[in-house]
Design a protein around this motif. Sequence first.
Motif, short mmCIF file in Angstrom:
data_model
loop_
_atom_site.label_atom_id
_atom_site.label_comp_id
_atom_site.label_asym_id
_atom_site.label_seq_id
_atom_site.Cartn_x
_atom_site.Cartn_y
_atom_site.Cartn_z
N UNK A 1 0.81 -1.22 0.00
CA UNK A 1 0.00 0.00 0.00
C UNK A 1 0.83 1.27 0.00
N UNK A 2 2.15 1.14 -0.01
CA UNK A 2 3.08 2.27 -0.14
C UNK A 2 2.87 3.35 0.94
N UNK A 3 2.64 2.87 2.17
CA UNK A 3 2.48 3.82 3.27
C UNK A 3 3.76 3.98 4.08
N UNK A 4 4.83 3.36 3.61
CA UNK A 4 6.11 3.53 4.26
C UNK A 4 6.35 2.62 5.44
N UNK A 5 5.47 1.67 5.73
CA UNK A 5 5.67 0.75 6.84
C UNK A 5 5.25 -0.65 6.44
N UNK A 6 5.87 -1.63 7.11
CA UNK A 6 5.58 -3.04 6.86
C UNK A 6 4.98 -3.62 8.12
N UNK A 7 3.83 -4.27 7.98
CA UNK A 7 3.12 -4.84 9.13
C UNK A 7 3.08 -6.36 9.03
N UNK A 8 2.59 -6.98 10.09
CA UNK A 8 2.41 -8.44 10.07
C UNK A 8 1.45 -8.85 8.96
N UNK A 9 0.45 -8.02 8.71
CA UNK A 9 -0.51 -8.32 7.65
C UNK A 9 0.16 -8.32 6.29
N UNK A 10 1.12 -7.39 6.08
CA UNK A 10 1.86 -7.37 4.82
C UNK A 10 2.64 -8.67 4.62
N UNK A 11 3.29 -9.13 5.70
CA UNK A 11 4.01 -10.41 5.61
C UNK A 11 3.06 -11.55 5.29
N UNK A 12 1.89 -11.57 5.95
CA UNK A 12 0.93 -12.65 5.73
C UNK A 12 0.41 -12.66 4.30
#
Length: 433
Positions: free
Chosen positions: A85-96
């Motif tokens: 989503x190009x919001x500058x952060x990586x979350x657990x959901x992004x990994x999943x």
Amino acid sequence: MNNLSITLRRCRLASSRRLSSSSSAKGSGSKAATTNVGRTEISPLSNASSARRDEPVDVGEVAKRLGIRLTQCETELLKTKLDVDKDGKVTCLDFTLASKRSLEDRTIRELCLQVIEQPANRFADYGSSFVKWMNLVGVALFSVAGTQVAGDADFNVIGCTLVGCIAGLGGRTVNNLLYGNSSPLTRGLPGVFWTRDRLSLGVAIASSLVTFIVWPLYTAGMSDHIFHNVIGKSELEDDGSVGEEAFVAACERDADFEQAMRMGIKKKVSAKELDSMSARDLFNYIDLDNSGTICAEEVTTLIQDRVRHGVEMYAIDTLALATNAVTAVHGAISMGIHPLVAATSGITMSLGSIFRDLFCGRDLVVASESYAFATGAGSTVYVITREMALRGIAVIAPIRISLAIATTIGIRYWEYVNGEPLLSPMHAKHAKS
């Protein structure tokens, strides 16, 4: 269709496990460990600072927990790939989500590979079955040849069986190691082909054992036949050897005997020199120790060489090479290998013969004869005709198989008729000049 269903179920199960694991992490707050039966596993995404799936995680720390060390540039690159989503952060959901996409891509690719070179109708099914039987025939023939070579090197039954299996199974084993084997997503059985296909291993072992027993009996029986029936028991010397006059007389009486003796030294002299030899010249060439006689062991060796270099064994060897060309390229294409690489699969399939020669201390037959060239040409023809089929030209699998076999056999036939390799050694022309 059954395999496709199984694959889809495995994909859904793996995805659901990933999602349920992520959901558990969300509800557990600061819990960093998930307990299975009998053991405790630490999730790579477990982090005290990531209490929720939408909170950012340290990408470098996640990689470190997996035993992967990334530089700052590599960490930033990984963040770019994961930050959809190009919001500058990586979350657990992004990994999943990234894991799910990767799993789905692999599964879809495997589903596509499963239909490559598979029969679409009854006629094409004959071609697929033919390839499977050709593979077993090739394993048996190369195992027989490997055992014969090992026997000449004075190997015992274990050594001969080992070399026979290496000759019969070695080429395809190398291809499995080079191109990969089957994906655990769809088949779930690791290892090269003969660790999963007991029939191929059984054929190699059985062919080697039978050859170890039958080959010496055959050559000894033929030697005894020549001494007693062709030359004549009364013509033998006191020690059972054959004198020059008796040998020449036998050649004059039996043209097949003379031809068999010539075939026994075919690989040791040029075709022109062999044609110019008289029966006495042939005797003097065979009598290496200049004793004036030929013993039974020398005749047995000539019989063995005659069988190995005769038209019958050459034809069997050619058939085995043709099977190698087809089965090698068929397997490479089924793995989704690039056409250029798939065309070389017939050459690497011949490496079993190289291993055989190395084990037995022989000159590498693949490098001096048309082994690699013939199988490589057959594989190339198969790849070209498949590329034609991909572009809408109706070249079905049985036709591709037939053309590949015909190419391999044609090259070998040309070499046999002309009595010399189709490809000359590097310095041959310079040596002649």
